[in-house]
Scaffold this motif. Structure first.
Motif, PDB file in Angstrom:
ATOM      1  N   ASN A 195       0.684  -1.060   0.062  1.00 41.34           N
ATOM      2  CA  ASN A 195       0.073  -0.100   0.063  1.00 41.34           C
ATOM      3  C   ASN A 195       0.899   1.245  -0.018  1.00 41.34           C
ATOM      4  OD1 ASN A 195      -1.884  -2.065   1.830  1.00 41.34           O
ATOM      5  ND2 ASN A 195      -3.081  -1.088   0.330  1.00 41.34           N
ATOM      6  N   LEU A 196       1.880   1.127   0.589  1.00 42.36           N
ATOM      7  CA  LEU A 196       2.763   2.416   0.777  1.00 42.36           C
ATOM      8  C   LEU A 196       3.591   2.715  -0.353  1.00 42.36           C
ATOM      9  CD1 LEU A 196       3.382   4.356   3.256  1.00 42.36           C
ATOM     10  CD2 LEU A 196       5.327   3.194   3.602  1.00 42.36           C
ATOM     11  N   LEU A 197       3.926   1.293  -1.104  1.00 42.48           N
ATOM     12  CA  LEU A 197       4.832   1.624  -2.324  1.00 42.48           C
ATOM     13  C   LEU A 197       3.683   2.012  -3.430  1.00 42.48           C
ATOM     14  CD1 LEU A 197       7.249   0.607  -3.647  1.00 42.48           C
ATOM     15  CD2 LEU A 197       6.183  -1.434  -4.341  1.00 42.48           C
ATOM     16  N   VAL A 198       2.556   1.726  -3.523  1.00 46.78           N
ATOM     17  CA  VAL A 198       1.345   2.067  -4.443  1.00 46.78           C
ATOM     18  C   VAL A 198       1.452   3.824  -4.215  1.00 46.78           C
ATOM     19  CG1 VAL A 198      -0.783   2.238  -5.182  1.00 46.78           C
ATOM     20  CG2 VAL A 198       0.217   0.115  -4.668  1.00 46.78           C
ATOM     21  N   VAL A 203       2.229   9.154  -6.114  1.00 46.22           N
ATOM     22  CA  VAL A 203       2.860  10.592  -6.110  1.00 46.22           C
ATOM     23  C   VAL A 203       3.982  10.964  -6.737  1.00 46.22           C
ATOM     24  CG1 VAL A 203       3.733  12.001  -4.165  1.00 46.22           C
ATOM     25  CG2 VAL A 203       1.736  10.588  -3.531  1.00 46.22           C
ATOM     26  N   THR A 204       5.027   9.889  -7.004  1.00 44.41           N
ATOM     27  CA  THR A 204       5.910  10.193  -7.985  1.00 44.41           C
ATOM     28  C   THR A 204       5.413  10.598  -9.299  1.00 44.41           C
ATOM     29  OG1 THR A 204       7.318   8.698  -6.633  1.00 44.41           O
ATOM     30  CG2 THR A 204       8.251   9.300  -9.039  1.00 44.41           C
ATOM     31  N   PRO A 210       5.251  15.746 -13.868  1.00 44.49           N
ATOM     32  CA  PRO A 210       5.341  17.226 -13.772  1.00 44.49           C
ATOM     33  C   PRO A 210       6.747  18.215 -13.617  1.00 44.49           C
ATOM     34  CG  PRO A 210       3.409  16.653 -12.751  1.00 44.49           C
ATOM     35  CD  PRO A 210       4.511  15.441 -12.825  1.00 44.49           C
ATOM     36  N   ILE A 211       7.345  17.892 -12.727  1.00 46.64           N
ATOM     37  CA  ILE A 211       8.808  18.483 -12.281  1.00 46.64           C
ATOM     38  C   ILE A 211       9.568  18.316 -13.337  1.00 46.64           C
ATOM     39  CG2 ILE A 211      10.713  18.249 -10.748  1.00 46.64           C
ATOM     40  CD1 ILE A 211       8.950  17.931  -8.471  1.00 46.64           C
ATOM     41  N   VAL A 212       9.816  16.969 -13.943  1.00 43.31           N
ATOM     42  CA  VAL A 212      10.600  16.758 -15.064  1.00 43.31           C
ATOM     43  C   VAL A 212      10.473  17.518 -16.112  1.00 43.31           C
ATOM     44  CG1 VAL A 212      11.648  14.929 -16.559  1.00 43.31           C
ATOM     45  CG2 VAL A 212      11.472  14.343 -14.304  1.00 43.31           C
ATOM     46  N   PHE A 252       5.391  22.470  -5.316  1.00 39.61           N
ATOM     47  CA  PHE A 252       6.031  21.150  -5.381  1.00 39.61           C
ATOM     48  C   PHE A 252       6.949  20.844  -4.263  1.00 39.61           C
ATOM     49  CE2 PHE A 252       5.072  21.260  -9.807  1.00 39.61           C
ATOM     50  CZ  PHE A 252       4.190  20.175 -10.136  1.00 39.61           C
ATOM     51  N   GLY A 253       7.640  22.010  -3.727  1.00 44.44           N
ATOM     52  CA  GLY A 253       8.334  21.856  -2.721  1.00 44.44           C
ATOM     53  C   GLY A 253       7.791  21.355  -1.519  1.00 44.44           C
ATOM     54  N   SER A 254       6.632  22.161  -1.056  1.00 44.66           N
ATOM     55  CA  SER A 254       5.837  21.498  -0.008  1.00 44.66           C
ATOM     56  C   SER A 254       5.332  20.172   0.072  1.00 44.66           C
ATOM     57  CB  SER A 254       4.769  22.634   0.416  1.00 44.66           C
ATOM     58  OG  SER A 254       3.936  22.954  -0.661  1.00 44.66           O
ATOM     59  N   GLY A 255       4.522  19.830  -1.333  1.00 45.06           N
ATOM     60  CA  GLY A 255       4.214  18.770  -1.550  1.00 45.06           C
ATOM     61  C   GLY A 255       5.251  17.394  -1.243  1.00 45.06           C
ATOM     62  N   ALA A 256       6.364  17.749  -2.071  1.00 47.09           N
ATOM     63  CA  ALA A 256       7.353  16.732  -2.111  1.00 47.09           C
ATOM     64  C   ALA A 256       7.776  16.424  -0.413  1.00 47.09           C
ATOM     65  CB  ALA A 256       8.522  17.156  -2.717  1.00 47.09           C
ATOM     66  N   PHE A 257       7.989  17.503   0.295  1.00 48.61           N
ATOM     67  CA  PHE A 257       8.542  17.286   1.782  1.00 48.61           C
ATOM     68  C   PHE A 257       7.433  16.617   2.423  1.00 48.61           C
ATOM     69  CE2 PHE A 257       9.111  19.142   5.960  1.00 48.61           C
ATOM     70  CZ  PHE A 257      10.239  19.204   6.042  1.00 48.61           C
ATOM     71  N   MET A 258       6.112  16.731   2.163  1.00 45.21           N
ATOM     72  CA  MET A 258       5.154  15.770   2.831  1.00 45.21           C
ATOM     73  C   MET A 258       5.038  14.354   2.364  1.00 45.21           C
ATOM     74  SD  MET A 258       2.545  15.480   4.876  1.00 45.21           S
ATOM     75  CE  MET A 258       1.275  14.439   5.203  1.00 45.21           C
ATOM     76  N   TYR A 259       5.271  13.932   0.998  1.00 47.56           N
ATOM     77  CA  TYR A 259       4.820  12.754   0.634  1.00 47.56           C
ATOM     78  C   TYR A 259       5.946  11.985   0.168  1.00 47.56           C
ATOM     79  CZ  TYR A 259       0.063  14.476   0.807  1.00 47.56           C
ATOM     80  OH  TYR A 259      -1.151  14.703   0.911  1.00 47.56           O
ATOM     81  N   LEU A 260       7.141  12.475  -0.148  1.00 52.05           N
ATOM     82  CA  LEU A 260       8.489  11.605  -0.662  1.00 52.05           C
ATOM     83  C   LEU A 260       9.452  11.549   0.326  1.00 52.05           C
ATOM     84  CD1 LEU A 260       8.698  13.293  -4.197  1.00 52.05           C
ATOM     85  CD2 LEU A 260       7.175  11.149  -3.419  1.00 52.05           C
TER      86      LEU A 260
END
Length: 311
Positions: A195-198, A203-204, A210-212, A252-260
């Motif tokens: 589940n965590l991998l999904v 999220v990636t 989009p970031i790429v 993206f900075g705040s989103g990546a900080f939370m989920y990645l």
């Protein structure tokens, strides 16, 4: 009574942003003011773009949709957060929680991809100005927009599919001010590494792709700007992109900080503060950034206001 075949929980209790009673009323008024600015700013920008024909170009077509997305996902989350500050128990039904989570995912994924579409638009405008009108034709803009909302549907359905395989059998206290995937994973009786991998993969795709796209677009833009001989030309090109770069960095900075980041590195209570940034602060700042740093929007605002005053 069961909410569905896989869960015995019929409602959740949201812990909210803080459990300190003395902070709840000040935070209520703070986030209420954020929400008012978000609604007025984004609906104002939508109205402004709709009323002014000289803003009916691809850049503002995407900005129109960005404002719609910001308004919508702020409205999906903030009213329930505000209720948490003034009610003793902030209860949300199982169906209400799943609905909020679905629309949250849809609008966040859509925002990620609308920002990448805007980066592509800036790339074409600066690097290929002679074919801009052909490359960014109404048909192309519409196809890009369909792709944006298509990815929004993908993100929401993928996360919802992941949750539907989870069982909630006892504890119903969600350690958050909204229904989000990480605190729901913590509550589930049968959540696993899969589940965590999904979550990480989805999220990636939502943040990474989009970031790429944005990095590649701005790589070409920067290369093109450096080849512009005049200082005035360089300055104009940079100013065209600056608002978008600020918005992209904040979101993206705040989103990546939370989920990645693994939960062990970022405790959920700190994650809630990060969530506040991209769910409440960013939607409020976007229309301010684009209006205060954009000459066309300022001109359109003055023109619209002068017509209203004159009439």
């Amino acid at each position: 009574m069961a909410a569905d075949n896989t869960s015995s929980v019929i409602e959740f209790i949201l812990t909210g942003l803080t459990d300190q009673a003395q902070l709840k009323i000040p935070l209520f008024f703070l986030f209420l003011s954020f929400y008012v600015v978000t609604v007025v700013g984004n609906l104002g920008l939508i109205t402004l773009i709709g009323l002014n024909s000289h803003l009916h170009i691809p850049m503002y077509f995407f900005l129109f949709n960005l404002s719609f997305i910001d308004f919508s996902y702020s409205t999906t989350l903030t009213p329930k957060m505000l209720m948490g500050f003034v009610s003793e128990k902030n209860i949300i039904s199982y169906a209400g929680c799943m609905t909020q989570f679905f629309f949250f995912c849809f609008f966040v994924f859509s925002e990620s991809y609308i920002l990448s579409a805007m980066a592509y638009d800036r790339y074409v405008a600066i690097c290929k100005p002679l074919v801009y009108t052909v490359t960014m034709s109404p048909q192309v803009c519409l196809l890009l927009l369909l792709g944006v909302y298509g990815m929004g549907v993908f993100g929401a359905v993928a996360h919802m599919g992941n949750i539907m395989f989870m069982t909630f059998c006892g504890d119903n206290l969600v350690n958050h001010y909204m229904c989000d995937i990480i605190p729901l994973l913590e509550l589930s009786c049968n959540s696993s590494y899969i589940n965590l991998l999904v979550v990480f993969i989805v999220v990636t795709i939502g943040i990474g792709v989009p970031i790429v796209t944005i990095f590649i677009s701005y790589g070409f833009i920067l290369s093109n700007i450096l080849h512009i001989s005049s200082i005035e030309g360089r300055s104009k090109a940079f100013s065209t992109c600056s608002s978008h770069i600020i918005v992209v960095s904040l979101f993206f900075g705040s989103g990546a900080f939370m989920y990645l980041k693994p939960p062990s590195i970022l405790p959920l209570d700190q994650g809630k503060v990060s969530s506040v940034f991209y769910t409440a602060v960013v939607p409020m700042l976007n229309p301010l950034i684009y209006s205060l740093r954009n000459k066309d929007v300022k001109v359109a605002l003055k023109k619209t206001l002068s017509i209203k005053i004159f009439s």
